[in-house]
Scaffold this active site. Structure first.
Site, PDB file in Angstrom:
ATOM      1  N   ASP A 151       0.857  -1.201   0.000  1.00 59.24           N
ATOM      2  CA  ASP A 151       0.000   0.000   0.000  1.00 59.24           C
ATOM      3  C   ASP A 151       0.885   1.239   0.000  1.00 59.24           C
ATOM      4  O   ASP A 151       2.092   1.144   0.174  1.00 59.24           O
ATOM      5  CB  ASP A 151      -0.887  -0.021   1.260  1.00 59.24           C
TER       6      ASP A 151
ATOM      7  N   ASP B 106       0.526   3.651   2.307  1.00 59.86           N
ATOM      8  CA  ASP B 106       0.257   4.235   3.619  1.00 59.86           C
ATOM      9  C   ASP B 106      -0.866   5.279   3.483  1.00 59.86           C
ATOM     10  O   ASP B 106      -1.924   4.915   2.974  1.00 59.86           O
ATOM     11  CB  ASP B 106       1.546   4.785   4.250  1.00 59.86           C
TER      12      ASP B 106
HETATM   13  N1  LIG Z   1       1.139   1.332   5.795  1.00 59.39           N
HETATM   14  C1  LIG Z   1       1.621   0.456   6.684  1.00 59.39           C
HETATM   15  N2  LIG Z   1       2.039   0.879   7.905  1.00 59.39           N
HETATM   16  C2  LIG Z   1       2.541  -0.018   8.790  1.00 59.39           C
HETATM   17  N3  LIG Z   1       2.634  -1.332   8.566  1.00 59.39           N
HETATM   18  C3  LIG Z   1       2.226  -1.779   7.378  1.00 59.39           C
HETATM   19  N4  LIG Z   1       2.223  -3.026   6.862  1.00 59.39           N
HETATM   20  C4  LIG Z   1       1.715  -2.947   5.618  1.00 59.39           C
HETATM   21  N5  LIG Z   1       1.381  -1.680   5.309  1.00 59.39           N
HETATM   22  C5  LIG Z   1       1.700  -0.921   6.392  1.00 59.39           C
END
Ligand SMILES: Nc1ncnc2[nH]cnc12
Ligand SMILES: CSC[C@H]1O[C@H](OP(=O)(O)O)[C@H](O)[C@@H]1O
Length: 293
Positions: free
Chosen positions: A209, A211
């Site tokens: 992703d 974030d």
């Molecule tokens: N955006 C994110 N922040 C923290 N841990 C994660 N693991 C996968 N995506 C994450």
């Protein structure tokens, strides 16, 4: 059999390995408490692998409750010579889209509530974390990830947050300003403890992703992370097969194998015997009853 024993710490979405011959389940006890799960050992491409899902089967354990000391201790007791961590991460950089594999080489530790050392009062040691990963193992993992078909980037900074909540947008922007590449919740203190246990460590991060910093992209939610992980778990397994295939027969010695020789400060005559006994798992060379000192 090649003379490596590769510990594999499976992250979100990677709870088992298939394709192992001589597969066995091992339940090991640790003086540091309960590890996340039983170990699964077996042979892949002439290499012994020891697998441990860090969140446990069924993803029962949140990041703050992972007993990283027990996990590293049992992997070392099981004979691991090296450790490859697989993790789901958020991307903090435009050029690292979901699906990218990033073999990181630095960490920033923002965790606040986890035991981060095997050492303590009565037996003090300070290992170097300047170069927290093993360059040759990381490079072999990156080559393997490419051979497995993943778009792979070598090098990057992983910021470890305490969680379990994802970051605020201000935090996400702060980590970007710090030059961080990816964000997760588990590589620290794992990498610190691997170094104390004299285990060369590589961290293979699978971007799931963006974030929450990126305009016009929905902020991270668990469903999206797991869907992307599911799509990438097979590639991660292929990466491990390629890694095992590519390792040479003989394992070259690494300075990390004997790192504690430069790190222990406390005079052996004053070592806390209870703590020394607990440390025998991570470093029998220095702490097993016949070798104290
Ligand atoms: N955006 C994110 N922040 C923290 N841990 C994660 N693991 C996968 N995506 C994450
Ligand atoms: C399920 S999303 C958040 C979760 O995923 C990552 O775990 P891992 O590093 O074990 O793959 C992240 O660190 C969080 O624990």
């Amino acid at each position: 059999m090649k003379d490596w024993v590769i510990g594999v710490m499976g992250g979100s979405g990677l709870y088992d390995l298939d394709g192992l011959s001589d597969r066995e389940t091992l339940r090991l006890e640790s003086p540091w408490g309960a590890p996340s799960d039983d170990l699964v050992t077996g042979t892949l491409e002439g290499v012994r692998l020891v697998f441990l899902p860090r969140h446990g089967q069924g993803h029962r354990i949140p990041p703050s409750a992972i007993n990283a000391r027990a996990n590293i201790d049992v992997l070392k007791r099981a004979g691991c010579t090296d450790l490859v961590s697989v993790s789901a991460v958020g991307s903090l950089r435009e050029d690292l889209p979901p699906g990218t594999f990033v073999v990181v080489d630095q960490f920033i530790d923002r965790t606040v509530a986890r035991p981060a050392s095997f050492f303590g009062p009565g037996l003090v040691a300070h290992v170097s974390m300047a170069d927290p990963v093993c360059p040759s193992l990381s490079s072999a993992a990156a080559t393997a990830a490419r051979a497995a078909g993943a778009v792979t980037v070598e090098g990057g900074v992983y910021v470890a947050i305490e969680g379990p909540q994802f970051s605020t947008r201000a935090e996400s922007e702060l980590y970007r300003a710090w030059g961080c590449s990816v964000i997760g919740m588990t590589a620290m203190p794992e990498a610190r403890l691997a170094r104390e246990a004299e285990l060369p460590y590589a961290s293979v991060c699978m971007v799931t992703d963006y974030d929450c910093w990126r305009a016009d992209t929905a902020h991270v939610e668990v469903a999206g992370v797991l869907a992307t992980m599911k799509a990438n778990a097979e590639t991660a397994r292929r990466m491990l097969t390629e890694l095992a295939r590519g390792l040479p027969q003989a394992r070259p010695a690494s300075p990390i194998d004997t790192g504690l020789d430069q790190a222990i400060v406390t005079d052996p005559s004053t070592w806390d015997p209870v703590l020394a006994g607990k440390l025998a798992g991570i470093c029998p060379r220095r702490f097993s009853p016949g070798a104290l000192g």
